[in-house]
Enzyme design. Structure first.
Site, PDB file in Angstrom:
ATOM      1  N   ARG A  76       9.981   4.171   8.549  1.00  0.00           N
ATOM      2  CA  ARG A  76       9.160   4.710   7.443  1.00  0.00           C
ATOM      3  C   ARG A  76       8.987   6.235   7.529  1.00  0.00           C
ATOM      4  O   ARG A  76       7.953   6.775   7.149  1.00  0.00           O
ATOM      5  CB  ARG A  76       7.758   4.066   7.433  1.00  0.00           C
ATOM      6  CG  ARG A  76       7.735   2.578   7.319  1.00  0.00           C
ATOM      7  CD  ARG A  76       8.242   2.022   6.006  1.00  0.00           C
ATOM      8  NE  ARG A  76       8.275   0.590   6.069  1.00  0.00           N
ATOM      9  CZ  ARG A  76       9.317  -0.117   6.525  1.00  0.00           C
ATOM     10  NH1 ARG A  76      10.442   0.493   6.896  1.00  0.00           N
ATOM     11  NH2 ARG A  76       9.261  -1.423   6.591  1.00  0.00           N
TER      12      ARG A  76
ATOM     13  N   SER B 292       1.821  -2.638   2.486  1.00  0.00           N
ATOM     14  CA  SER B 292       1.179  -2.362   3.784  1.00  0.00           C
ATOM     15  C   SER B 292       0.570  -0.965   3.782  1.00  0.00           C
ATOM     16  O   SER B 292       1.253   0.013   3.467  1.00  0.00           O
ATOM     17  CB  SER B 292       2.202  -2.464   4.909  1.00  0.00           C
ATOM     18  OG  SER B 292       2.593  -3.804   5.051  1.00  0.00           O
TER      19      SER B 292
ATOM     20  N   GLU C  50       0.794   4.302   6.223  1.00  0.00           N
ATOM     21  CA  GLU C  50       2.148   4.357   5.651  1.00  0.00           C
ATOM     22  C   GLU C  50       2.045   4.913   4.226  1.00  0.00           C
ATOM     23  O   GLU C  50       2.913   5.639   3.763  1.00  0.00           O
ATOM     24  CB  GLU C  50       2.724   2.937   5.624  1.00  0.00           C
ATOM     25  CG  GLU C  50       4.069   2.822   4.968  1.00  0.00           C
ATOM     26  CD  GLU C  50       4.657   1.418   5.100  1.00  0.00           C
ATOM     27  OE1 GLU C  50       4.447   0.754   6.150  1.00  0.00           O
ATOM     28  OE2 GLU C  50       5.320   0.983   4.145  1.00  0.00           O
TER      29      GLU C  50
HETATM   30  C1  LIG Z   1       3.341  -5.548  -3.246  1.00  0.00           C
HETATM   31  C2  LIG Z   1       4.044  -4.439  -2.485  1.00  0.00           C
HETATM   32  C3  LIG Z   1       4.949  -4.771  -1.499  1.00  0.00           C
HETATM   33  C4  LIG Z   1       5.606  -3.764  -0.779  1.00  0.00           C
HETATM   34  N1  LIG Z   1       6.488  -4.111   0.198  1.00  0.00           N
HETATM   35  C5  LIG Z   1       7.130  -3.140   0.891  1.00  0.00           C
HETATM   36  C6  LIG Z   1       8.068  -3.486   1.911  1.00  0.00           C
HETATM   37  O1  LIG Z   1       8.366  -4.644   2.175  1.00  0.00           O
HETATM   38  N2  LIG Z   1       8.672  -2.472   2.586  1.00  0.00           N
HETATM   39  C7  LIG Z   1       8.421  -1.165   2.331  1.00  0.00           C
HETATM   40  O2  LIG Z   1       9.000  -0.290   2.965  1.00  0.00           O
HETATM   41  N3  LIG Z   1       7.518  -0.817   1.364  1.00  0.00           N
HETATM   42  C8  LIG Z   1       6.884  -1.765   0.644  1.00  0.00           C
HETATM   43  N4  LIG Z   1       5.983  -1.398  -0.322  1.00  0.00           N
HETATM   44  C9  LIG Z   1       5.661   0.021  -0.554  1.00  0.00           C
HETATM   45  C10 LIG Z   1       6.532   0.705  -1.616  1.00  0.00           C
HETATM   46  O3  LIG Z   1       7.032  -0.220  -2.571  1.00  0.00           O
HETATM   47  C11 LIG Z   1       7.706   1.456  -0.989  1.00  0.00           C
HETATM   48  O4  LIG Z   1       7.263   2.447  -0.088  1.00  0.00           O
HETATM   49  C12 LIG Z   1       8.603   2.117  -2.048  1.00  0.00           C
HETATM   50  O5  LIG Z   1       9.759   2.608  -1.429  1.00  0.00           O
HETATM   51  C13 LIG Z   1       7.901   3.257  -2.785  1.00  0.00           C
HETATM   52  O6  LIG Z   1       8.717   3.592  -3.902  1.00  0.00           O
HETATM   53  P1  LIG Z   1       8.081   4.237  -5.209  1.00  0.00           P
HETATM   54  O7  LIG Z   1       9.184   4.532  -6.149  1.00  0.00           O
HETATM   55  O8  LIG Z   1       6.990   3.379  -5.724  1.00  0.00           O
HETATM   56  O9  LIG Z   1       7.511   5.583  -4.600  1.00  0.00           O
HETATM   57  P2  LIG Z   1       6.140   6.308  -4.991  1.00  0.00           P
HETATM   58  O10 LIG Z   1       5.000   5.474  -4.545  1.00  0.00           O
HETATM   59  O11 LIG Z   1       6.169   6.738  -6.406  1.00  0.00           O
HETATM   60  O12 LIG Z   1       6.228   7.593  -4.048  1.00  0.00           O
HETATM   61  C14 LIG Z   1       6.145   7.446  -2.639  1.00  0.00           C
HETATM   62  C15 LIG Z   1       6.530   8.781  -1.993  1.00  0.00           C
HETATM   63  O13 LIG Z   1       7.904   9.038  -2.242  1.00  0.00           O
HETATM   64  C16 LIG Z   1       8.064  10.301  -2.874  1.00  0.00           C
HETATM   65  N5  LIG Z   1       9.190  10.207  -3.799  1.00  0.00           N
HETATM   66  C17 LIG Z   1       9.315   9.359  -4.858  1.00  0.00           C
HETATM   67  N6  LIG Z   1      10.481   9.559  -5.476  1.00  0.00           N
HETATM   68  C18 LIG Z   1      11.106  10.574  -4.803  1.00  0.00           C
HETATM   69  C19 LIG Z   1      12.348  11.248  -4.959  1.00  0.00           C
HETATM   70  N7  LIG Z   1      13.190  10.934  -5.940  1.00  0.00           N
HETATM   71  N8  LIG Z   1      12.663  12.231  -4.085  1.00  0.00           N
HETATM   72  C20 LIG Z   1      11.819  12.557  -3.082  1.00  0.00           C
HETATM   73  N9  LIG Z   1      10.612  11.967  -2.888  1.00  0.00           N
HETATM   74  C21 LIG Z   1      10.270  10.977  -3.740  1.00  0.00           C
HETATM   75  C22 LIG Z   1       6.746  10.554  -3.590  1.00  0.00           C
HETATM   76  O14 LIG Z   1       6.552  11.939  -3.833  1.00  0.00           O
HETATM   77  C23 LIG Z   1       5.764   9.966  -2.584  1.00  0.00           C
HETATM   78  O15 LIG Z   1       5.509  10.886  -1.558  1.00  0.00           O
HETATM   79  C24 LIG Z   1       5.322  -2.404  -1.069  1.00  0.00           C
HETATM   80  C25 LIG Z   1       4.418  -2.083  -2.083  1.00  0.00           C
HETATM   81  C26 LIG Z   1       3.785  -3.088  -2.800  1.00  0.00           C
HETATM   82  C27 LIG Z   1       2.838  -2.712  -3.902  1.00  0.00           C
END
Ligand SMILES: Cc1cc2nc3c(=O)[nH]c(=O)nc-3n(C[C@H](O)[C@H](O)[C@H](O)COP(=O)(O)OP(=O)(O)OC[C@H]3O[C@@H](n4cnc5c(N)ncnc54)[C@H](O)[C@@H]3O)c2cc1C
Length: 301
Positions: free
Chosen positions: A165, A214, A284
């Site tokens: 992560r 998480s 995280e």
């Molecule tokens: C129900 C649920 C289950 C989940 N299960 C998991 C799991 O199993 N494993 C896991 O790892 N995570 C999990 N997550 C967390 C989350 O889905 C992940 O971390 C996911 O990768 C975040 O993606 P996002 O597009 O929503 O990012 P965002 O939440 O929009 O952004 C997260 C971070 O990434 C940055 N970011 C976004 N896009 C870019 C880009 N293009 N370039 C640079 N930086 C960027 C943002 O600025 C921010 O700092 C879960 C979340 C939920 C709600």
């Protein structure tokens, strides 16, 4: 060139985060596509703060909102293309679940774990998202990035230091696309495997409630959920936010939580676990934006 995207002013971030909380973004830009985003960035004032948003599924935006401009990639950087039998180029705003589905249809394995991650590929790259022993960066060969002046670059995998992560690479650049390599195995029951992984999530995680997944990273060799549960914190509530009874590392917005409630719950749980088990949990989830009072002071001045 004329801009083709959509600019919203004072856009409530609660509409764009899986926790359903967060104050307004001063400016919220949804580019039409990558070319349009490049144009937008070329015109941006140098002092304008910039924040990139995927699907907001790993984000706590404070109640005072975000100063400057938020760029939404979901629905904007939305292209994908299979380059050969094992490789694809996928833009940052494509949903992880879509990549899992498309890859399975092509007889490719390795992306199944992405099916249950409710974010974009850009967010998965930023977080090195992973599940069920799969991790995003295992499959990355190359990247395309963009800086705030609108300059596009191609980056190699080895320009980034990647860990659990955690991803560290060239500063001041965001991901616009990834080149992924997967395994070819047309005989594999990849679609079935995806169904099993989703069923396992449904059984163990409160995925139908508003959360960010998480909250804390797992400490080396341990589980944050186990530590929180053993500290007796399941069900602990602050305002409208509470620790899930189903999975102790998921904190739920029961409907009327503020970001301040959730942040206070995160702090309370971290302190209680440290006091009882001597382990300092590291969030995280990314916490961004201003407290309400800070914003009021900012707008006063
Ligand atoms: C129900 C649920 C289950 C989940 N299960 C998991 C799991 O199993 N494993 C896991 O790892 N995570 C999990 N997550 C967390 C989350 O889905 C992940 O971390 C996911 O990768 C975040 O993606 P996002 O597009 O929503 O990012 P965002 O939440 O929009 O952004 C997260 C971070 O990434 C940055 N970011 C976004 N896009 C870019 C880009 N293009 N370039 C640079 N930086 C960027 C943002 O600025 C921010 O700092 C879960 C979340 C939920 C709600």
């Amino acid at each position: 060139m004329q801009l083709r995207g959509t600019l919203h002013l004072h856009e409530p971030m609660a509409k764009h985060t899986s926790w359903r909380v967060g104050g307004p973004a001063e400016r919220f830009y949804v580019p039409a596509d990558l070319d349009d985003l490049v144009c937008y960035l070329q015109r941006l004032l140098p002092e304008e703060p910039l924040f990139w948003l995927g699907l907001g599924s790993n984000l706590l935006v404070r109640d005072g909102g975000i100063k400057g401009t938020v760029i939404q990639t979901f629905g904007a950087l939305a292209r994908h293309e299979f380059l050969d039998q094992q490789r694809l180029r996928v833009e940052a705003g494509v949903a992880c679940a879509k990549v899992a589905r498309l890859s399975a249809k092509r007889g490719l394995t390795g992306a199944e774990f992405l099916a249950g991650i409710p974010g974009t590929i850009g967010g998965a790259l930023a977080m090195n998202a992973g599940a069920f022993a799969g991790e995003t960066w295992t499959h990355v060969e190359q990247l395309e990035t963009l800086d705030r002046q609108g300059t596009l670059r191609v980056r190699q995998r080895d320009e980034y230091h990647v860990d659990y992560r955690s991803v560290c690479g060239p500063q001041g650049e965001w991901f616009v696309a990834a080149y992924l390599k997967l395994e070819r195995d047309p005989g594999a029951e990849t679609g079935q495997r995806i169904k099993e992984l989703l069923a396992e999530r449904l059984a163990k995680q409160p995925i139908q409630q508003a959360s960010c997944g998480s909250v804390f990273r797992n400490p080396p060799g341990d589980s944050a959920a186990r530590l929180i549960e053993e500290a007796g914190l399941k069900g602990l509530r602050i305002g409208g936010a509470f620790v899930s009874e189903k999975h102790a590392n998921f904190f739920i917005n029961g409907g009327d939580a503020s970001a301040a409630d959730i942040e206070a719950l995160i702090d309370r749980v971290a302190l209680a676990v440290e006091a009882k088990q001597g382990v300092r949990l590291i969030p995280e989830v990314r916490i961004v934006g201003h407290q309400s009072t800070q914003l009021e002071h900012a707008s006063d001045g």
